[in-house]
Design an enzyme around this catalytic site. Structure first.
Site, mmCIF file in Angstrom:
data_model
loop_
_atom_site.group_PDB
_atom_site.id
_atom_site.type_symbol
_atom_site.label_atom_id
_atom_site.label_comp_id
_atom_site.label_asym_id
_atom_site.label_seq_id
_atom_site.Cartn_x
_atom_site.Cartn_y
_atom_site.Cartn_z
ATOM 1 N N GLU A 1 -6.091 -8.302 -0.760
ATOM 2 C CA GLU A 1 -6.609 -8.294 0.862
ATOM 3 C C GLU A 1 -8.205 -7.884 0.680
ATOM 4 O O GLU A 1 -8.595 -7.132 0.053
ATOM 5 C CB GLU A 1 -5.850 -7.292 1.633
ATOM 6 C CG GLU A 1 -4.272 -7.435 1.641
ATOM 7 C CD GLU A 1 -3.864 -6.427 2.589
ATOM 8 O OE1 GLU A 1 -4.503 -5.677 3.308
ATOM 9 O OE2 GLU A 1 -2.464 -6.313 2.749
ATOM 10 N N GLU B 1 0.807 -1.109 -0.206
ATOM 11 C CA GLU B 1 0.173 -0.035 -0.130
ATOM 12 C C GLU B 1 0.785 1.172 0.122
ATOM 13 O O GLU B 1 0.876 1.990 1.075
ATOM 14 C CB GLU B 1 -1.142 -0.020 1.163
ATOM 15 C CG GLU B 1 -1.949 -1.141 0.994
ATOM 16 C CD GLU B 1 -3.195 -1.027 2.229
ATOM 17 O OE1 GLU B 1 -2.852 -0.418 3.121
ATOM 18 O OE2 GLU B 1 -4.063 -1.832 1.949
#
Ligand code: GAL
Length: 688
Positions: A326, A177
Site C-alpha cells: 500500500e 497490518e
C-alpha cells in the site's frame, strides 16, 4: 444418461458464451506477469457489479497490473456462519484478468463479521487493563483465541479451495497490518506455557530475571503478570518475544489452510508497517514467502532518506525484493493535517521504492469508498468513478514501469555496507530510555543517513544474517547481545570486516540483564577498550578529533582504552566534569579489519566525517560519485545487467553528467545519453 458429443460440444460453447466476460483464455499467470507491477487496493464488494468494468478499464488505462482484493470482506464472503459466497469474488477476479490485471487475495481476518463476535465474544481482544473490545471498527480480535483461529483458518481454507489454482491469483496477503496483542486469559495462559517451555523450571527463570529484586521471586509460572511497561525488563522482553511467536503461529494457522490448496507459485505474505516494533518482524517473516509493507508518510513532509531506510528495512526481512502493498495516492486521512505530497512526489516515491528493491507499488486505495471511516483518504478515482488529478501522475509512472520493466527484471539492490536492526535491542532501550530523546529508530536513522548518502546502497539486516559479504557492518544500538552473536562479530572483524558499534552497545545479555562485564561485554577484549560510565545529556556538548569538531547530545559514554593499539578518535570537550577530555570514539585495527566504538550521539556533520573515514578505510566507494545533494542514486543488478535509478528529490532542477554514456530507458526516446537534466522530483532510469 448418454449425451451425444455434438450436444455436449454445443452445451460447452453455450456455457462459454454465457460466462463470456468472466472467462479469460490467456490468463495473467504470475510467472508471465510484468516484471514491475503497478497496483491498487480494490474493494469490489463496495460497488454495484455493473460498475466494475468501468473501474477496471480505467485501471488498465493507467497500466495497473495488479489489484489486492478481499481483505476486510469477511461479511460478504461468509454472510452467516459457514455459509460462504465467493461467486462475486470469482467474477471480480475473472473480470480483472480480462483487463490483464492479476490479483492478490487478502484473507479477511482483520475484520471479523458481527455474527462472529456476537456469538463468540471470547474472540474479542482484551486490552492491557482487562477491558474487552466491543465489536466495530477492525482488528478487534484476540490473536491467541482458538475459536478465532478456527474461523480464520476456515475462511482462508475456503478461499484457497476456490482460488488456490486460479491462474490470475498471484499471491495471498494474510490479515492486514498485524498490530495489537491481546491480554485475555488465553493469551496470559499461553504466555505462561511459553515461559515454562523456555525456562523449564521456575528456579531458572528466577535466576535469569534476578527476581530477588523487589521480592519478585515466583513459585509458579502462572503467578507472572503480563504487562507492556513498568515491569521487570526481562519479563517485558520475553512478552515481546512471546507476542512475536504468537503472530508467527497466527500466520501459520492461515498458511496451513492455504498452502495445501494453493499452487506454489502463489506467494503468501502480510503487509507490515515500517518501523512498527510491536513484534519481531524477522520471527514472523520466517514463515512468509516475501516481505511487503505499507509506505505512508506520517510527517508533514516526505523525507526520502528515512523512507528509503524503511524500504531497506523491509527488504532485509527476507533479504530479497519486496512489495509495497500500500502507498498513498498523495495523501492519507489519519494525520492531524493531511497535507498532500507535492505534485511529482507520488511518482518520485514510486521510483524510489523500485530503486530500493520493490517489485510492486500498489496504491491505497483505488476509489473512494461510498461511506466508512476513510472517506477523505487519497484515491485514484472518486466515488463518482472518474479520475482525480493524481491519476495522471500514476498513469505516467505505470507507462514508465512498462518501459523499464524488462531491464529491471531479475535485478535487485546490492550493498557493501550493512546496518543491523535488532528488535530485542530496540525494545530494551525503549523500556528504559534513561534519556527521553534516545529514540531507537532515530538512532538507526542517524547512522543510516551518512552511510546511504556516501555509499549509495545500504542493506538493513537482522543480527542473524550472514555478514561475510559486507566490508562495513554498523550496529547503531545492539544493546542486547548473546555470546554466540559476539563470537560471530569477533570472527567477522578477524576476517577483515570493519565493525562499528554505536552507544549503548552490548550492555545487556539476552535476558535483558546487565552483562557481568563492563560494556561492550563480550566485545570489550576485541575493542581493547570499554565504557567506564554512561551519562544522559540535556544539552549539546563539544567533541573534537582528527576529523574535526562538533557536538554530542542525548547520551554520552565515558570510554577508556585498555590496549596500547586502541586509538582515541574523538574526545569530549568541557561538559559535566566527568566527561571532560575523555574518549568519545575509540577504534582498534585487528589484522585487516577494525572495530570502532562510538559512545555518543554525534551531530550529523561529525558523523558524516566519521563515516567517510570508515568507508575510506574499508574501501567502500559510491556507485556514482559527484552527485548533488538531494539526488538519490539507486542501483539494481543481476542476470548480467545493471540499472541505475536517479531521483531528484529537490525542488530545483539538477544536471548530472556521467563518466560514460548510458541508455535512458524512460526518457522521450530510448537512447544513449552522457548527461541528464532532472526536473524537480524528476527520475531517470539508466543502463550503463
Ligand atoms: C493502512 C491500512 C489500510 C488503510 C490505510 C489508510 O494502514 O492497511 O487498510 O486503512 O492505512 O492510510
Amino acid at each position: 444418461m448418454r449425451i451425444s458429443r455434438r450436444i455436449a460440444a454445443n452445451v460447452f460453447t453455450a456455457l462459454l458464451i454465457l460466462a463470456g466476460p468472466y472467462l479469460h483464455a490467456q490468463a495473467t499467470n504470475y510467472a508471465d506477469k510484468p516484471p514491475l507491477l503497478l497496483g491498487a487496493a480494490w474493494y469490489p464488494e463496495q460497488w454495484p457489479e455493473s460498475q466494475w468494468d468501468k473501474d477496471l478499464s480505467l485501471m488498465e488505462a493507467a497500466h495497473i497490473t495488479v489489484v489486492r482484493v478481499g481483505e476486510f470482506a469477511w461479511s460478504t464472503m461468509e454472510p452467516s456462519e459457514t455459509q460462504y459466497d465467493f461467486g462475486w469474488l470469482d467474477r471480480a477476479v475473472a473480470l480483472a484478468a480480462k483487463h490483464h490485471i492479476c490479483v492478490v487475495l487478502g484473507t479477511p481476518a482483520a475484520a471479523p463479521p458481527a455474527w462472529l463476535t456476537t456469538k463468540y465474544p471470547e474472540t474479542l481482544r482484551w486490552d492491557e487493563n482487562g477491558v474487552r473490545d466491543e465489536h466495530g471498527n477492525r482488528q478487534q480480535f484476540s490473536f491467541t483465541d482458538p475459536k478465532y483461529r478456527q474461523f480464520a483458518h476456515a475462511i482462508a481454507e475456503q478461499m484457497a479451495i476456490q482460488f488456490g489454482h486460479n491462474p490470475d491469483v498471484v499471491g495471498w496477503q494474510l490479515d492486514n497490518e498485524y498490530a495489537n496483542p491481546s491480554f485475555d486469559p488465553t493469551a496470559k495462559a499461553q504466555f505462561h506455557q511459553w515461559l515454562q517451555k523456555k525456562y523449564v523450571t521456575i528456579a531458572e527463570l528466577n535466576r535469569r530475571w534476578a527476581t530477588a529484586y523487589w521480592s519478585q521471586t515466583y513459585d509458579n509460572f502462572d503467578e507472572i503478570p503480563v504487562r507492556e511497561d513498568g515491569e521487570n525488563p526481562a519479563l517485558l522482553l520475553e512478552w515481546k518475544r512471546f507476542v512475536s511467536d504468537t503472530w508467527k503461529s497466527y500466520s501459520e494457522n492461515q498458511i496451513s489452510a492455504i498452502r495445501p490448496h494453493a499452487d506454489s507459485r502463489q506467494f503468501i505474505t502480510t503487509n507490515t508497517m515500517g518501523w512498527f516494533d510491536g513484534f519481531d518482524e524477522y520471527t514472523v517473516h520466517s514463515v512468509l514467502d516475501i516481505a511487503a509493507w505499507d509506505d505512508y508518510i506520517d510527517s508533514d513532509h516526505y523525507d526520502y532518506i528515512s523512507n528509503g531506510a524503511t524500504h531497506d528495512l523491509t527488504r532485509g526481512y527476507k533479504q530479497k525484493n519486496f512489495w509495497v502493498m500500500e502507498t498513498e495516492p498523495a495523501f492519507v486521512n489519519w494525520r492531524k493535517t493531511n497535507t498532500p505530497l507535492f505534485k511529482g512526489e507520488v511518482r518520485d516515491m514510486a521510483w524510489q521504492a523500485i530503486g530500493h528493491g520493490a517489485e510492486t507499488v500498489e496504491y491505497w486505495q483505488w476509489r473512494s469508498a461510498p461511506n466508512g471511516q476513510e472517506e477523505y483518504h487519497g484515491v485514484l478515482v472518486g466515488a463518482d468513478g472518474t479520475p482525480v488529478p493524481v491519476y495522471d501522475e500514476i498513469k505516467k509512472t505505470g507507462e514508465e514501469f512498462a518501459k523499464a520493466g524488462a531491464a529491471l527484471a531479475g535485478t535487485s539492490p546490492h550493498a557493501d555496507v550493512a546496518l543491523v536492526n535488532d528488535f530485542p535491542s530496540r525494545w530494551a532501550i525503549d523500556f528504559q530510555r534513561h534519556s527521553a530523546a534516545f529514540e531507537p529508530i532515530g538512532e538507526m536513522l542517524a547512522f543510516y543517513r551518512p552511510l546511504r548518502e556516501q555509499s549509495q546502497s545500504v542493506d538493513m539486516i537482522s543480527i542473524d544474517a550472514p555478514l561475510d559479504s559486507y566490508k562495513v557492518v554498523e550496529l547503531p544500538g545492539l544493546n542486547v547481545i548473546s555470546q554466540a552473536i559476539a563470537d560471530r562479530l569477533i570472527a567477522y572483524v578477524r576476517n577483515g570486516g570493519h565493525l562499528l558499534l554505536g552507544p549503548r552497545s552490548a550492555m545487556k545479555d539476552k535476558y535483558n540483564a546487565l552483562q557481568p562485564e563492563r560494556q561492550p561485554g563480550p566485545l570489550a577484549d576485541l575493542l581493547g577498550g570499554r565504557v567506564d560510565q554512561f551519562y544522559a545529556l540535556d544539552d549539546k556538548i563539544p567533541v573534537t578529533g582528527n576529523d574535526g569538531s562538533g557536538t554530542a547530545s542525548i547520551w554520552a559514554e565515558q570510554l577508556s582504552v585498555q590496549s596500547p593499539d586502541t586509538k582515541v578518535l574523538m574526545t569530549y570537550g568541557k561538559s559535566n566534569g566527568w566527561l571532560d577530555d575523555q574518549p568519545a570514539v575509540i577504534t582498534r585495527q585487528v589484522g585487516k579489519g577494525s572495530i570502532t566504538y562510538v559512545g555518543t550521539w554525534l551531530d550529523d556533520a561529525t558523523l558524516d566525517h566519521l563515516t567517510a573515514h570508515l568507508l575510506n578505510e574499508a574501501g567502500v566507494k559510491p556507485i556514482l560519485p559527484g552527485i548533488p545533494a538531494g539526488v538519490e542514486v539507486c542501483r539494481r543488478s543481476g542476470q548480467g545487467k545493471s540499472v541505475l535509478i536517479l531521483i531528484n528529490h529537490n525542488t530545483d532542477a539538477e544536471h548530472i553528467s556521467f563518466p560514460s554514456p548510458m541508455r535512458d530507458l524512460i526518457g522521450s526516446q530510448d537512447s544513449a545519453v552522457s548527461a541528464v537534466d532532472l526536473a524537480p522530483y524528476g527520475v531517470a532510469v539508466l543502463m550503463p
